[in-house]
Design an enzyme around this catalytic site. Sequence first.
Site, short mmCIF file in Angstrom:
data_model
loop_
_atom_site.label_atom_id
_atom_site.label_comp_id
_atom_site.label_asym_id
_atom_site.label_seq_id
_atom_site.Cartn_x
_atom_site.Cartn_y
_atom_site.Cartn_z
N ARG A 51 -6.80 -20.81 11.32
CA ARG A 51 -7.77 -20.56 12.39
C ARG A 51 -8.41 -19.20 12.13
O ARG A 51 -7.97 -18.46 11.26
CB ARG A 51 -7.17 -20.68 13.80
CG ARG A 51 -5.78 -20.25 14.04
CD ARG A 51 -5.50 -18.79 13.89
NE ARG A 51 -6.42 -17.96 14.64
CZ ARG A 51 -6.66 -16.70 14.38
NH1 ARG A 51 -6.07 -16.10 13.34
NH2 ARG A 51 -7.50 -15.98 15.09
N GLN A 196 -2.90 -15.49 20.09
CA GLN A 196 -3.20 -14.98 18.73
C GLN A 196 -2.98 -13.47 18.64
O GLN A 196 -2.62 -12.95 17.58
CB GLN A 196 -4.65 -15.29 18.36
CG GLN A 196 -4.95 -16.75 18.11
CD GLN A 196 -5.48 -17.43 19.35
OE1 GLN A 196 -5.12 -17.07 20.47
NE2 GLN A 196 -6.32 -18.44 19.17
N ASP A 237 -17.18 -15.81 16.47
CA ASP A 237 -17.17 -17.15 15.89
C ASP A 237 -18.57 -17.65 15.57
O ASP A 237 -18.76 -18.44 14.65
CB ASP A 237 -16.43 -18.12 16.80
CG ASP A 237 -14.95 -17.83 16.74
OD1 ASP A 237 -14.50 -16.92 17.47
OD2 ASP A 237 -14.26 -18.44 15.89
O1 MRU Z 1 -9.35 -20.21 18.15
P1 MRU Z 1 -9.27 -19.24 17.03
O2 MRU Z 1 -7.95 -18.59 16.88
O3 MRU Z 1 -9.80 -19.83 15.73
O4 MRU Z 1 -10.30 -18.10 17.45
C1 MRU Z 1 -10.46 -16.98 16.63
C2 MRU Z 1 -11.34 -15.97 17.20
O5 MRU Z 1 -11.89 -16.10 18.28
C3 MRU Z 1 -11.61 -14.75 16.37
O6 MRU Z 1 -11.83 -13.63 17.17
C4 MRU Z 1 -12.86 -15.02 15.53
O7 MRU Z 1 -12.74 -16.20 14.79
C5 MRU Z 1 -13.16 -13.91 14.62
S1 MRU Z 1 -12.05 -13.98 13.27
C6 MRU Z 1 -12.25 -12.86 12.15
#
Ligand code: MRU
Length: 343
Positions: A51, A196, A237
């Site tokens: 992720r 996370q 994202d």
């Molecule tokens: O749901 P996830 O864990 O994939 O979300 C990740 C995030 O929101 C991060 O902040 C984003 O991808 C930036 S990663 C360098």
Amino acid sequence: MLVNGRHYRTVWLEKNKMKMINQLLLPHAFEIVSLRTTDEIVKAIKTMVVRGAPAIGATAAYGMALGVASASKKNFDAQIAQTAKKIKAARPTAYDLFHGVDFILDSIKSAKTPEQKKRLAIKAAEAYANASAKACEKIGEHGSKLIKNNYRIATHCNAGWIACVDWGTALSPIYFAKRQNKNIFVWVDETRPRLQGAKLTSWELLNEGVAHAVIADNALGHYMRRGEVDMMIVGADRIAANGDFANKIGTYEKAVLAKENKIPFYVAAPRSTFDLGCKSGSQIVIEERDEGEIHFVGQCRVTPKGAKARNPAFDVTPAKYVTGFITPLGIIKPRAIVRAFRK
Ligand code: MRU
């Protein structure tokens, strides 16, 4: 980056298999998984074995390359189109995923034979992952100039090296500042519901020896108001052409609080996260995940049986809250995005 003294990337290709660190087991176990088929790779993205936007972008590129490499001569192009469609459907919000797939499709389109396409696709995926790691390193170089000695920096979710191929986005400037011997401290939001921050960001910072504290998602405003936060850096994202951006749910409220408390708020991201075809944040599709992620903390149900829940994985923060984007090209103001990135 280092895990117990050994250098790892988050995802890589080895003997026609895709390898990745299993992020579901961190921080308590370190396991490498090995995947070959498109279905296995799509499942790994959906279930969040991998992720973080740039990490799923590189996974998409490798997944496409393996899909091309394993396609049979009969209906070759139709199989590739099908692979692209499946990978793009894995998660909707992170633009990197789409960027990674399209990069491979573009790289092979001028090749004449299936054999040429297969060779090119693998080369292109390796080039994509290397460029992604390099871009994050550049983000670190530029972003570290914003970090002064004794800074207390807040971050949300995990935008570290495990969310990328290497280095990270929001955490890359922090790793650079640490290597420059600056005394720094990081406030780490735990990031419900998938945690996370608590699980991954804290693990990364411990491995790199960066002082930090994990705090409940609703605690940062308290520290901001008391003057204990000097700046905030988050990842993204998808960033729209006008500078509105999607990031992990909870980012928006932190950005508003940062402005209220006159704290600089930076967004760190590589080119692969900027979607110039998307005019503003209202066009960004927000992933809604299973409500079970809200009802349960680990194996333990915390809501009463029969309760309903909602689980948006991301929110959109308007550009007016962004002090600057930390990019491989340098620090960019929201209004300068299109000029900086349009070729
Ligand atoms: O749901 P996830 O864990 O994939 O979300 C990740 C995030 O929101 C991060 O902040 C984003 O991808 C930036 S990663 C360098």
